[in-house]
Scaffold this motif. Structure first.
Motif, PDB file in Angstrom:
ATOM      1  N   VAL A 191     -28.867  81.564  -7.229  1.00 27.22           N
ATOM      2  CA  VAL A 191     -28.980  80.149  -6.891  1.00 27.22           C
ATOM      3  C   VAL A 191     -30.444  79.775  -7.021  1.00 27.22           C
ATOM      4  O   VAL A 191     -31.290  80.277  -6.282  1.00 27.22           O
ATOM      5  CB  VAL A 191     -28.490  79.871  -5.447  1.00 27.22           C
ATOM      6  CG1 VAL A 191     -28.666  78.397  -5.096  1.00 27.22           C
ATOM      7  CG2 VAL A 191     -27.049  80.298  -5.280  1.00 27.22           C
ATOM      8  N   TYR A 192     -30.742  78.936  -8.001  1.00 27.98           N
ATOM      9  CA  TYR A 192     -32.110  78.440  -8.181  1.00 27.98           C
ATOM     10  C   TYR A 192     -32.219  77.137  -7.416  1.00 27.98           C
ATOM     11  O   TYR A 192     -31.364  76.260  -7.542  1.00 27.98           O
ATOM     12  CB  TYR A 192     -32.414  78.201  -9.668  1.00 27.98           C
ATOM     13  CG  TYR A 192     -32.384  79.456 -10.489  1.00 27.98           C
ATOM     14  CD1 TYR A 192     -33.507  80.271 -10.594  1.00 27.98           C
ATOM     15  CD2 TYR A 192     -31.228  79.855 -11.154  1.00 27.98           C
ATOM     16  CE1 TYR A 192     -33.482  81.435 -11.342  1.00 27.98           C
ATOM     17  CE2 TYR A 192     -31.196  81.014 -11.903  1.00 27.98           C
ATOM     18  CZ  TYR A 192     -32.328  81.797 -11.990  1.00 27.98           C
ATOM     19  OH  TYR A 192     -32.290  82.955 -12.727  1.00 27.98           O
ATOM     20  N   SER A 193     -33.259  77.031  -6.609  1.00 27.80           N
ATOM     21  CA  SER A 193     -33.435  75.857  -5.773  1.00 27.80           C
ATOM     22  C   SER A 193     -34.895  75.418  -5.816  1.00 27.80           C
ATOM     23  O   SER A 193     -35.799  76.251  -5.904  1.00 27.80           O
ATOM     24  CB  SER A 193     -33.027  76.174  -4.334  1.00 27.80           C
ATOM     25  OG  SER A 193     -33.329  75.095  -3.489  1.00 27.80           O
ATOM     26  N   ALA A 194     -35.115  74.116  -5.739  1.00 21.60           N
ATOM     27  CA  ALA A 194     -36.480  73.594  -5.715  1.00 21.60           C
ATOM     28  C   ALA A 194     -37.152  73.882  -4.376  1.00 21.60           C
ATOM     29  O   ALA A 194     -38.373  73.963  -4.294  1.00 21.60           O
ATOM     30  CB  ALA A 194     -36.480  72.096  -5.994  1.00 21.60           C
ATOM     31  N   PHE A 195     -36.346  74.065  -3.340  1.00 30.20           N
ATOM     32  CA  PHE A 195     -36.868  74.292  -1.997  1.00 30.20           C
ATOM     33  C   PHE A 195     -36.185  75.513  -1.385  1.00 30.20           C
ATOM     34  O   PHE A 195     -35.057  75.833  -1.746  1.00 30.20           O
ATOM     35  CB  PHE A 195     -36.616  73.058  -1.116  1.00 30.20           C
ATOM     36  CG  PHE A 195     -37.186  71.800  -1.691  1.00 30.20           C
ATOM     37  CD1 PHE A 195     -38.540  71.534  -1.595  1.00 30.20           C
ATOM     38  CD2 PHE A 195     -36.377  70.890  -2.358  1.00 30.20           C
ATOM     39  CE1 PHE A 195     -39.078  70.387  -2.133  1.00 30.20           C
ATOM     40  CE2 PHE A 195     -36.899  69.739  -2.908  1.00 30.20           C
ATOM     41  CZ  PHE A 195     -38.269  69.485  -2.795  1.00 30.20           C
ATOM     42  N   PRO A 196     -36.837  76.173  -0.437  1.00 32.97           N
ATOM     43  CA  PRO A 196     -36.207  77.336   0.203  1.00 32.97           C
ATOM     44  C   PRO A 196     -34.905  76.949   0.896  1.00 32.97           C
ATOM     45  O   PRO A 196     -34.795  75.889   1.494  1.00 32.97           O
ATOM     46  CB  PRO A 196     -37.246  77.790   1.230  1.00 32.97           C
ATOM     47  CG  PRO A 196     -38.536  77.181   0.797  1.00 32.97           C
ATOM     48  CD  PRO A 196     -38.194  75.926   0.059  1.00 32.97           C
ATOM     49  N   LEU A 197     -33.902  77.834   0.785  1.00 27.53           N
ATOM     50  CA  LEU A 197     -32.621  77.620   1.453  1.00 27.53           C
ATOM     51  C   LEU A 197     -32.538  78.578   2.635  1.00 27.53           C
ATOM     52  O   LEU A 197     -32.755  79.777   2.480  1.00 27.53           O
ATOM     53  CB  LEU A 197     -31.462  77.907   0.495  1.00 27.53           C
ATOM     54  CG  LEU A 197     -31.299  76.972  -0.696  1.00 27.53           C
ATOM     55  CD1 LEU A 197     -30.192  77.471  -1.615  1.00 27.53           C
ATOM     56  CD2 LEU A 197     -30.981  75.573  -0.222  1.00 27.53           C
ATOM     57  N   ASP A 198     -32.212  78.048   3.817  1.00 29.54           N
ATOM     58  CA  ASP A 198     -32.060  78.925   4.973  1.00 29.54           C
ATOM     59  C   ASP A 198     -30.654  79.532   4.969  1.00 29.54           C
ATOM     60  O   ASP A 198     -29.804  79.169   4.164  1.00 29.54           O
ATOM     61  CB  ASP A 198     -32.359  78.181   6.275  1.00 29.54           C
ATOM     62  CG  ASP A 198     -31.415  77.012   6.521  1.00 29.54           C
ATOM     63  OD1 ASP A 198     -30.462  76.819   5.743  1.00 29.54           O
ATOM     64  OD2 ASP A 198     -31.628  76.288   7.505  1.00 29.54           O
ATOM     65  N   GLU A 199     -30.413  80.466   5.863  1.00 32.30           N
ATOM     66  CA  GLU A 199     -29.135  81.174   5.914  1.00 32.30           C
ATOM     67  C   GLU A 199     -27.968  80.227   6.198  1.00 32.30           C
ATOM     68  O   GLU A 199     -26.873  80.416   5.668  1.00 32.30           O
ATOM     69  CB  GLU A 199     -29.192  82.287   6.967  1.00 32.30           C
ATOM     70  CG  GLU A 199     -30.053  83.467   6.565  1.00 32.30           C
ATOM     71  CD  GLU A 199     -29.607  84.124   5.266  1.00 32.30           C
ATOM     72  OE1 GLU A 199     -28.394  84.307   5.048  1.00 32.30           O
ATOM     73  OE2 GLU A 199     -30.497  84.450   4.451  1.00 32.30           O
ATOM     74  N   ALA A 200     -28.198  79.219   7.018  1.00 33.55           N
ATOM     75  CA  ALA A 200     -27.122  78.275   7.342  1.00 33.55           C
ATOM     76  C   ALA A 200     -26.700  77.488   6.097  1.00 33.55           C
ATOM     77  O   ALA A 200     -25.503  77.297   5.837  1.00 33.55           O
ATOM     78  CB  ALA A 200     -27.569  77.324   8.446  1.00 33.55           C
ATOM     79  N   ALA A 201     -27.673  77.045   5.318  1.00 36.32           N
ATOM     80  CA  ALA A 201     -27.368  76.299   4.093  1.00 36.32           C
ATOM     81  C   ALA A 201     -26.647  77.189   3.087  1.00 36.32           C
ATOM     82  O   ALA A 201     -25.701  76.759   2.412  1.00 36.32           O
ATOM     83  CB  ALA A 201     -28.653  75.742   3.481  1.00 36.32           C
TER      84      ALA A 201
END
Length: 179
Positions: free
Chosen positions: A113-123
């Motif tokens: 999963v490429y994301s512009a912003f960090p993803l937390d565990e909940a997301a």
């Protein structure tokens, strides 16, 4: 590199069969194979391994000395076999094929999963069932940051891509406007 894949396949299959027969944890085995592959892929290790002045035991000691933890006996035997047969260069491909075999056995796939912003565990926990439904199988998610996406995510599962990023939408709009 088809030749390397051909060389790696019997080693990956043999390791998979040995891991299943000995009751080894397949994910744990994949972890140490990937760690050894990362070590073997470094130019310094490749240079030492290719030197005719260096013995197989010295190459083995170098790799095991760099490894983060003690290797199980299956790993030690496997590494010694690869070194003795001059197949250390194939280790990254062996690791990739072994991971694919483990995923096939479990009915899952690796997904990035490429994301512009960090993803937390909940997301990530909220995203997992949506992606698993979309791709139709269990996914092993890993996240990589890519600020160029601007926003949204881009998911790569094997050769399938789901791109909901702002960058992709802007490119679609640009193509529509210039057509």
């Amino acid at each position: 590199m088809a030749e390397l894949a051909t060389i790696a396949r019997p080693y990956a299959e043999a390791l998979f069969k040995a891991a299943v027969e000995t009751g080894a944890d397949l994910d744990g085995t994949a972890d140490w194979v990937e760690e050894l592959a990362a070590i073997a892929a470094t130019p310094q290790v490749q240079e030492v391994a290719a030197s005719p002045k260096v013995t197989d035991d010295q190459v083995y000691d170098l790799i095991t000395g760099v490894a983060r933890s003690a290797l199980p006996s299956l790993a030690q035997n496997f590494l010694r076999t690869l070194i003795a047969n001059g197949r250390l260069a194939a280790l990254p491909e062996i690791a990739a094929q072994f991971r694919a075999r483990v995923n096939e056995h479990k009915g899952s796939s690796d997904a990035v999963v490429y994301s512009a912003f960090p993803l937390d565990e909940a997301a990530l926990a909220d995203l997992r069932p949506v992606l698993e439904k979309r791709f139709g199988r269990k996914l092993n998610l890993s996240v990589q940051l890519d600020p160029a996406l601007i926003g949204g995510i881009r998911v790569v599962v094997g050769d399938e891509v789901l791109d909901t990023s702002v960058k992709a939408r802007l490119e679609q709009m640009k193509a529509a406007l210039t057509a």
